[in-house]
Design a protein around this motif. Structure first.
Motif, short mmCIF file in Angstrom:
data_model
loop_
_atom_site.label_atom_id
_atom_site.label_comp_id
_atom_site.label_asym_id
_atom_site.label_seq_id
_atom_site.Cartn_x
_atom_site.Cartn_y
_atom_site.Cartn_z
N THR A 25 -5.67 16.76 -0.43
CA THR A 25 -6.35 15.50 -0.13
C THR A 25 -5.35 14.35 -0.04
OG1 THR A 25 -8.29 16.26 -1.36
CG2 THR A 25 -8.14 13.90 -0.90
N TYR A 26 -5.41 13.57 1.05
CA TYR A 26 -4.56 12.40 1.22
C TYR A 26 -5.21 11.20 0.52
CZ TYR A 26 -2.32 15.32 4.69
OH TYR A 26 -1.68 16.35 5.32
N LYS A 27 -4.37 10.38 -0.15
CA LYS A 27 -4.90 9.30 -0.98
C LYS A 27 -4.09 8.03 -0.79
CE LYS A 27 -6.55 12.44 -4.62
NZ LYS A 27 -6.50 12.79 -6.07
N PRO A 28 -4.62 7.01 -0.11
CA PRO A 28 -4.00 5.68 -0.10
C PRO A 28 -4.20 5.02 -1.47
CG PRO A 28 -5.46 6.00 1.78
CD PRO A 28 -5.76 7.10 0.82
N LEU B 223 0.84 -1.19 0.00
CA LEU B 223 0.00 0.00 0.00
C LEU B 223 0.87 1.25 0.00
CD1 LEU B 223 -2.98 1.05 0.27
CD2 LEU B 223 -2.58 1.10 2.74
N GLY B 224 0.44 2.26 -0.75
CA GLY B 224 1.14 3.55 -0.78
C GLY B 224 0.24 4.65 -0.26
N LEU B 225 0.84 5.72 0.24
CA LEU B 225 0.08 6.87 0.74
C LEU B 225 0.73 8.14 0.22
CD1 LEU B 225 -2.09 8.12 2.68
CD2 LEU B 225 -0.29 8.18 4.42
N GLY B 226 -0.11 9.06 -0.30
CA GLY B 226 0.39 10.33 -0.79
C GLY B 226 -0.67 11.40 -0.70
N LYS B 227 -0.36 12.58 -1.32
CA LYS B 227 -1.25 13.72 -1.19
C LYS B 227 -1.32 14.49 -2.50
CE LYS B 227 0.00 17.62 0.76
NZ LYS B 227 0.36 18.71 1.70
N ASP B 228 -2.53 14.92 -2.85
CA ASP B 228 -2.72 15.87 -3.95
C ASP B 228 -2.25 17.23 -3.45
OD1 ASP B 228 -3.78 17.83 -5.68
OD2 ASP B 228 -5.42 16.53 -6.27
N LYS B 229 -1.17 17.77 -4.03
CA LYS B 229 -0.60 19.02 -3.54
C LYS B 229 -1.54 20.21 -3.70
CE LYS B 229 3.10 19.40 -5.92
NZ LYS B 229 4.36 20.03 -6.36
#
Length: 366
Positions: free
Chosen positions: A171-174, A161-167
């Motif tokens: 919004t945080y998005k797994p 699983l990865g986790l990041g963010k729309d700059k």
């Protein structure tokens, strides 16, 4: 008279509010959390996304890296030796616990938010500094994988699983990104992204035509998530969280073919880095996005570290560059010791050997 004596905090502010904002930006996260209850105006300011971004940038510039080592053995009670702190000038490493979801964790953090997950259990995002956490449900990949896993019909590596963010939206998005052929699906890859606004998973279409190397965790940097492709000549593949599109950013810098156990990807000094272990050394390259080039950051002499790690079967995991050019390393086994490698003198210092397994996570306080 009573109303006059208990005027609102907005009326009693003795400083201009823009000055108060600058003061709030300097507070540690625990004090900032309490400050939200002073007044509606303060709460609105602290919860504003631009304020959070300015504060995070200020704290990154004013002090060194903070690293958190998490226990992931399922026990929720704190023990006396679970809260240890190690200082390296302006950098700090500490241990701690968070609400338990599963034994696995995403690489690193996203603005101090970390993510734990399991195959059978809902995942959880947590801010260790404030204690805030939120669960999210199983995705289609897990529902496909669980029956095979329970019947022991799994002969392929499980993606991570990865986790990041729309700059742009904050919004945080797994993300689950996996090779579809192992499940008999027609497309080469499938990408599922969790949307916290709808509390549901959705598919990213089109997904990448390149299959990924599922041995490695994806890493997040500056609005994008990165993977190695599973090609004869490995490439670095990215997913932009704002446009939700894939692209190959470059070829990997190491020789081919490669044993995936000897490779690792990480973020060091706010740069995308890859590393390859070829006994008796391990080389780390740093990616320069402006010129699309790789530069060698360092070459680690593994004969100096194997007395602590044992002769490593896997590439060592670089965690962070601490104060004054000190590289923090850990073995792939979470019970392995932690070692500081000085990038200038090439010397090594033993940090500590965990009394119980811990998972290492680079963590920037939010």
């Amino acid at each position: 008279m009573l109303l006059k004596r208990h005027r609102s905090c907005e009326e009693e502010e003795l400083l201009p509010h823009d000055v108060i904002e600058l003061i709030l930006e300097t507070l540690p996260v625990e004090a900032l959390f309490v400050s939200r209850f002073v007044s509606k105006k303060w709460k609105s300011t602290i919860d504003f996304r631009r304020f959070k971004e300015r504060r995070l940038q200020r704290r990154r510039q004013s002090r060194g890296v903070h690293v958190l080592f998490l226990c992931v053995n399922g026990e929720n009670t704190l023990k006396r030796d679970d809260n240890r702190v190690f200082s390296f000038g302006s950098s700090v490493a500490r241990t701690g616990r968070i609400p338990y979801s599963g034994p696995l964790f995403c690489y690193g953090s996203c603005d101090g938010i970390i993510c734990l997950y399991g195959i059978h259990t809902p995942s959880i995002v947590v801010n260790p500094a404030t204690g805030w956490h939120q669960n999210f449900p199983l995705c289609s990949y897990q529902e496909l994988y669980i029956p095979r896993f329970d019947r022991k019909h799994v002969n392929f590596p499980s993606p991570k699983l990865g986790l990041g963010k729309d700059k742009f939206t904050g919004t945080y998005k797994p993300v689950w990104f996996y090779n579809s052929s192992v499940f008999g699906l027609d497309n080469a890859t499938t990408c599922e992204l969790f949307d916290f606004t709808t509390n549901a998973w959705r598919f990213v279409v089109p997904a990448s035509p390149y299959q990924i190397n599922a041995y490695h965790k994806p890493v997040y940097l500056d609005g994008s998530l990165y993977w190695f492709t599973d090609c004869e000549e490995p490439k670095v593949l990215s997913l932009d969280f704002h446009t939700e599109t894939f692209q190959v950013i470059c070829k990997a810098p190491f020789a081919h073919p490669c044993d995936p156990r000897q490779l690792t990807m990480c973020i060091l000094d706010n740069r995308l880095c890859v590393s390859e272990k070829k006994w008796p050394t391990q080389v780390i390259w740093s990616f320069h996005s402006s010129g699309k080039t790789w530069n060698q950051m360092c070459c680690i002499d593994l004969t100096q570290t194997f007395s602590w790690f044992g002769v490593p079967e896997f590439a060592l995991s670089p965690i962070a560059i601490m104060d004054k050019g000190k590289l923090l390393l850990q073995g792939r086994d979470t019970s392995h010791a932690l070692v500081i490698h000085d990038l200038h003198t090439k010397s090594y210092d033993f940090l500590f050997k965990p009394t119980r397994p811990v998972g290492s996570v680079q963590y920037v306080e939010s």
